[in-house]
Write an enzyme that holds these catalytic residues in place. Structure first.
Site: not given
Length: 550
Positions: A188, A411, A435, A482
């Site tokens: 976060h 991924e 990922d 991305c």
């Protein structure tokens, strides 16, 4: 001058005095002689309700201030605080003879252990549980709420890690940089620091040993914290950063190198209100936000409305929509998925359509309906594609729904290794570096101790990206990135040199990436990419690219 090293997760440089986050409230070591268990149970549950109300208030304030990502994180934490099962566990602990504060601490400890064991998305939310515990205990004991200090002047905030509620209220005029001993590139703290444009370094050993008031200079690009610089140097850094920010604000236009090679710069969003002006389009529209934290799937009409809002906001521009990416770290109750021994390697992403083809079918029809009345150029991609056969099945479903442009996310290493075969089936590839790093290095991205393995500068990861870009060039089809790696200006230069055709990131990160590309020719980018690929470690790759030539 001493220097601490960590992982740079938000670019920029800033200097100032260190101030540390207040420690969590401590529980009394002695127990009252007599407790009214029902009274304590009511006090504990009331404290949780107060925490929920405060988090909700902060979420509303963040949303009103245009901090979309912060608001989403705070709302998710508020939902955890008001979970009836948590309230029941807290009340039962009090009825078993604990004080209200001890009951909250004990119940949250059980939930914390369960989240850590589950791993993935739930392990990431441990910081939220710690924050709920600290706030609830502080209320019960009548202590000051733990949180960010306010010395009255700009400072560098240092913490073991930051709770989402604390990160969401950061003021860039006060907090000039962030340094944490824990956390990782996808924490976060990292995500919100990038969205706010605050320099940040995580996994920085020794940061908590710094004394309050000590001067430091934080370099969020290099991942360094220089200790005890001169006041003149701190002032010079501040002036240089202010000038850089002004350049970024005054810049604009499409992404391109100094010799005109175009690299599209797109935004990652979850809903229409996440958009800002001056974006070339959207490279990742995360549709799972429509599905999270609900007991039933969003209806066809609800989906059409949400997709229409995004497409209408981007007339004539590209929008790349990712179909539902759920399971494992993003469990959805309405899917009623069975427990799995290793959810990260289980039924997630596109694989959900194996069991629930109706969910994907409804979503694709809703996307097609929304695209029908929009002038935006709508592309659709599937998450967690492993094989060309899976890609072909997804493309067929898109074509059947009336969606002409379909792609796959890379991924999984298997997809990167077979990128050429994938591109025989799909129209484009988009690499999700978060990922892809996790699976390449067999490292859960929520385990802080493994953060160095998940550094997007890892040469092995860059090699897989290079394979995809090369396959795209051979096929004449676009290959974008991305993941969070796209938001790093230095790494964006490397990705361009590898042959990546578009970069998608938090909207706030676009100006810095645009400036970095404009400062290099395509040949520069290719040279720096080769140097990064040749490096033995992520740190050496970063040094090879970011160290000025003298």
């Amino acid at each position: 001058m001493a220097e601490l090293k960590g992982i740079g997760v938000s670019p920029g440089a800033a200097g100032g005095p260190v101030y540390k986050v207040a420690p969590p409230p401590k529980l009394p070591t002695t127990r009252p002689a007599a407790l009214d268990t029902e009274v304590e149970a009511k006090r504990a549950v009331a404290a949780l309700a107060s925490v929920t109300a405060e988090l909700t208030r902060r979420a509303d304030a963040a949303a009103a201030a245009g901090k979309g990502e912060a608001a989403e994180i705070l709302r998710a934490e508020a939902m955890m605080a008001e979970d009836p099962e948590l309230a029941d566990a807290v009340a039962q602990a009090a009825r078993d003879g604990m004080s209200a504060a001890h009951a909250i601490d004990a119940a949250l400890a059980v939930h914390r252990a369960a989240f850590e064991e589950a791993g993935g998305y739930l392990a990431e939310r441990v910081a939220d549980l710690d924050d709920i515990r600290n706030r609830g205990v502080a209320i019960c004991l009548g202590l000051p709420m733990p949180g960010i200090p306010s010395p009255g002047h700009p400072f560098v905030l240092v913490a073991r890690d930051l709770a989402p509620a604390d990160t969401a209220q950061l003021n860039r005029d006060e907090v000039v940089a962030l340094v944490t001993e824990d956390g990782g590139p996808t924490s976060h703290t990292a995500i919100l620091a990038r969205s706010l444009g605050i320099a940040a370094v995580v996994r920085c050993a020794g940061a908590l040993d710094l004394a309050d008031g000590a001067l430091v200079i934080v370099d969020g690009g290099r991942g360094s914290v220089r200790v005890d610089p001169g006041a003149a140097e701190v002032e010079a850094i501040a002036e240089a950063e202010a000038a850089r920010q002004e350049r970024l604000r005054s810049g604009g236009g499409p992404g391109r190198t100094s010799d005109g090679h175009q690299v599209a710069l797109y935004a990652n969003i979850g809903r229409a209100k996440d958009l800002i002006d001056d974006v070339e389009g959207v490279g990742l529209f995360r549709t799972e936000l429509l599905y999270l934290d609900r007991s039933d799937a969003p209806s066809y009409d609800e989906q059409v409305a949400a997709y229409t809002a995004v497409f209408a906001a981007l007339p004539g521009r590209k929008v790349v929509l990712r179909t539902l990416d759920a399971g494992a770290d993003k469990p959805l109750p309405f899917l009623q998925q069975a427990d799995e021994p290793n959810p990260a390697l289980g039924v997630r992403g596109l694989r959900i359509s194996w069991r629930r083809p109706d969910v994907l079918e409804t979503q694709l029809k809703a996307v097609a309906e929304a695209a029908r009345s929009a002038s935006a150029e709508v592309w659709v991609m599937a998450p967690m594609v492993a094989t060309p056969q899976e890609a072909a099945t997804f493309v067929a479903a898109c074509r059947a729904a009336g969606l002409p442009t379909a792609g796959a996310m890379v991924e999984i290493p298997a997809a990167a290794l077979r990128a050429g075969a994938l591109l025989e089936e799909v129209d484009f590839l988009s690499i999700g570096t978060n990922d892809l790093s996790q699976y390449t290095f067999a490292s859960d991205r929520q385990v802080g101790e493994l953060a160095e393995l998940l550094d997007p500068w890892q040469p092995a990861l860059l090699s897989l990206i290079a394979m995809c870009a090369s396959a795209g060039k051979a096929a004449g089809k676009p290959v974008g990135v991305c993941g969070e790696a796209a938001a790093d200006p230095g790494l964006a230069v490397v990705l361009t040199g590898l042959g990546i055709t578009s970069l998608s990131m938090s909207p706030r990160s676009i100006p810095a990436v645009r400036e970095a590309l404009a400062g290099h020719t395509l040949e520069d980018c290719q040279r720096l990419a080769a140097a990064a690929l040749a490096a033995e470690t992520a740190e050496l790759a970063r040094q090879a690219v970011l160290t000025p030539v003298t």
